[in-house]
Design an enzyme around this catalytic site. Structure first.
Site, PDB file in Angstrom:
ATOM      1  N   MET A 193     -10.868   6.841   7.651  1.00  8.85           N
ATOM      2  CA  MET A 193     -11.073   7.495   6.345  1.00  8.85           C
ATOM      3  C   MET A 193     -12.210   8.515   6.402  1.00  8.85           C
ATOM      4  O   MET A 193     -13.052   8.573   5.513  1.00  8.85           O
ATOM      5  CB  MET A 193     -11.355   6.433   5.270  1.00  8.85           C
ATOM      6  CG  MET A 193     -10.240   5.416   5.130  1.00  8.85           C
ATOM      7  SD  MET A 193     -10.686   3.946   4.166  1.00  8.85           S
ATOM      8  CE  MET A 193     -11.733   3.060   5.331  1.00  8.85           C
TER       9      MET A 193
ATOM     10  N   LYS B 299      -3.509   3.648  -3.063  1.00 12.14           N
ATOM     11  CA  LYS B 299      -4.858   4.126  -3.325  1.00 12.14           C
ATOM     12  C   LYS B 299      -5.051   5.463  -2.635  1.00 12.14           C
ATOM     13  O   LYS B 299      -4.518   5.712  -1.556  1.00 12.14           O
ATOM     14  CB  LYS B 299      -5.911   3.146  -2.790  1.00 12.14           C
ATOM     15  CG  LYS B 299      -5.915   1.795  -3.486  1.00 12.14           C
ATOM     16  CD  LYS B 299      -6.967   0.889  -2.891  1.00 12.14           C
ATOM     17  CE  LYS B 299      -6.988  -0.475  -3.575  1.00 12.14           C
ATOM     18  NZ  LYS B 299      -7.995  -1.378  -2.985  1.00 12.14           N
TER      19      LYS B 299
ATOM     20  N   ASP C 150       0.835  -1.195   0.000  1.00 12.32           N
ATOM     21  CA  ASP C 150       0.000   0.000   0.000  1.00 12.32           C
ATOM     22  C   ASP C 150       0.871   1.246   0.000  1.00 12.32           C
ATOM     23  O   ASP C 150       2.052   1.209   0.382  1.00 12.32           O
ATOM     24  CB  ASP C 150      -0.895   0.015   1.240  1.00 12.32           C
ATOM     25  CG  ASP C 150      -2.016  -1.009   1.178  1.00 12.32           C
ATOM     26  OD1 ASP C 150      -2.257  -1.537   0.081  1.00 12.32           O
ATOM     27  OD2 ASP C 150      -2.636  -1.269   2.219  1.00 12.32           O
TER      28      ASP C 150
END
Length: 261
Positions: free
Chosen positions: A175, A63, A41
């Site tokens: 998030m 991402k 990641d």
């Protein structure tokens, strides 16, 4: 020409922890030090990647909210393809692979293709961030229940968040920086007191870590005013104020006589 197929490889879903390399598990560190293919990641600390030996091949699948290097189905296919080519693949994820890391989807894809898969747990972002900020997610005097929620989820306004946060409960939102305003509005509309304490923890366990506190009604202003960036978590509940209270009490104990707080 040989018709012998290459030996089947394996996929390891490895948790990289909340950021600080010292918080890797021993097993994760050993796997990285012998790795040949690492699919990682974007939020994994460079110092963690440096544990890999020279010659290891790195594939970033970073991402962000607006851009994905690869879509999830492409990541699944990549893991399967590398393993079927005979490679042992380290799929390195921030936090824990099975806590908002899509590790379950990747494990299912591997099993469906006949690829052996093993999971190496990591300290989740929520646990690491709260500990680094000295915020107890549970406390006998403040909270006996913890809920983890993804703040970027679609259909936020249609979901029932009543009961997720409040007296005796802690809510941790992953998030949630980009959706701070609708999150606060949603929680208050579903019954949360506007003055419920919260903490925003940015870059947890890293040298640049910040802990910002305020009431839920001021969440959007707090995030905007301090220009909070991901990775960041939001901890909502009475526990979010406990570290501040402890520091104030310590200051009172250590203050000379006659000093007012």
């Amino acid at each position: 020409m040989s018709n012998i197929a290459p030996p089947a490889g394996k996929v390891w879903l490895v948790g990289a922890g909340p950021g600080d390399p010292d918080l890797l598990t021993l097993r994760a560190a050993r796997l990285l030090m012998n790795a040949r293919v690492i699919v990682h990641d974007g939020l994994v600390e460079p110092a963690i990647l440096e544990l890999a030996p020279k010659g290891a091949r790195f594939v970033s699948v970073a991402k962000s909210r607006s851009r994905h290097t690869l879509q999830q189905h492409e990541i699944n296919a990549l893991l399967v393809r590398e393993a079927l080519a005979g490679n042992e693949v380290i799929r390195l994820k921030g936090g824990d692979p099975f806590v908002f890391g899509r590790g379950g989807e990747e494990a299912e894809a591997c099993r469906a293709a006949g690829v052996p898969v093993e999971v190496v747990p990591g300290i989740s972002a929520a646990l690491g961030a709260a500990a680094a900020a000295q915020i107890p997610l549970t406390h006998r005097d403040a909270a006996s229940m913890v809920t983890f929620v993804a703040g970027q989820c679609k259909g936020l306004t249609e979901q029932d968040w009543s009961g997720l946060a409040g007296k005796g409960r802690t809510l941790v939102i992953y998030m949630g920086v980009a959706t701070a305003e609708p999150i606060a509005e949603k929680l208050i509309a579903d019954g949360l007191a506007p003055d419920m304490p919260l903490a925003v923890i940015e870059n947890a366990t890293r040298p640049s870590m910040r802990v910002l506190r305020g009431p839920i009604a001021g969440l959007a202003d707090l995030v905007q005013r301090h220009r909070v960036k991901s990775p960041a978590l939001i901890v909502i509940g009475e526990v979010a104020a406990r570290e501040d209270n402890a520091l104030r009490a310590l200051a009172r104990e250590q203050a000379p006589l006659g000093h007012a707080f």
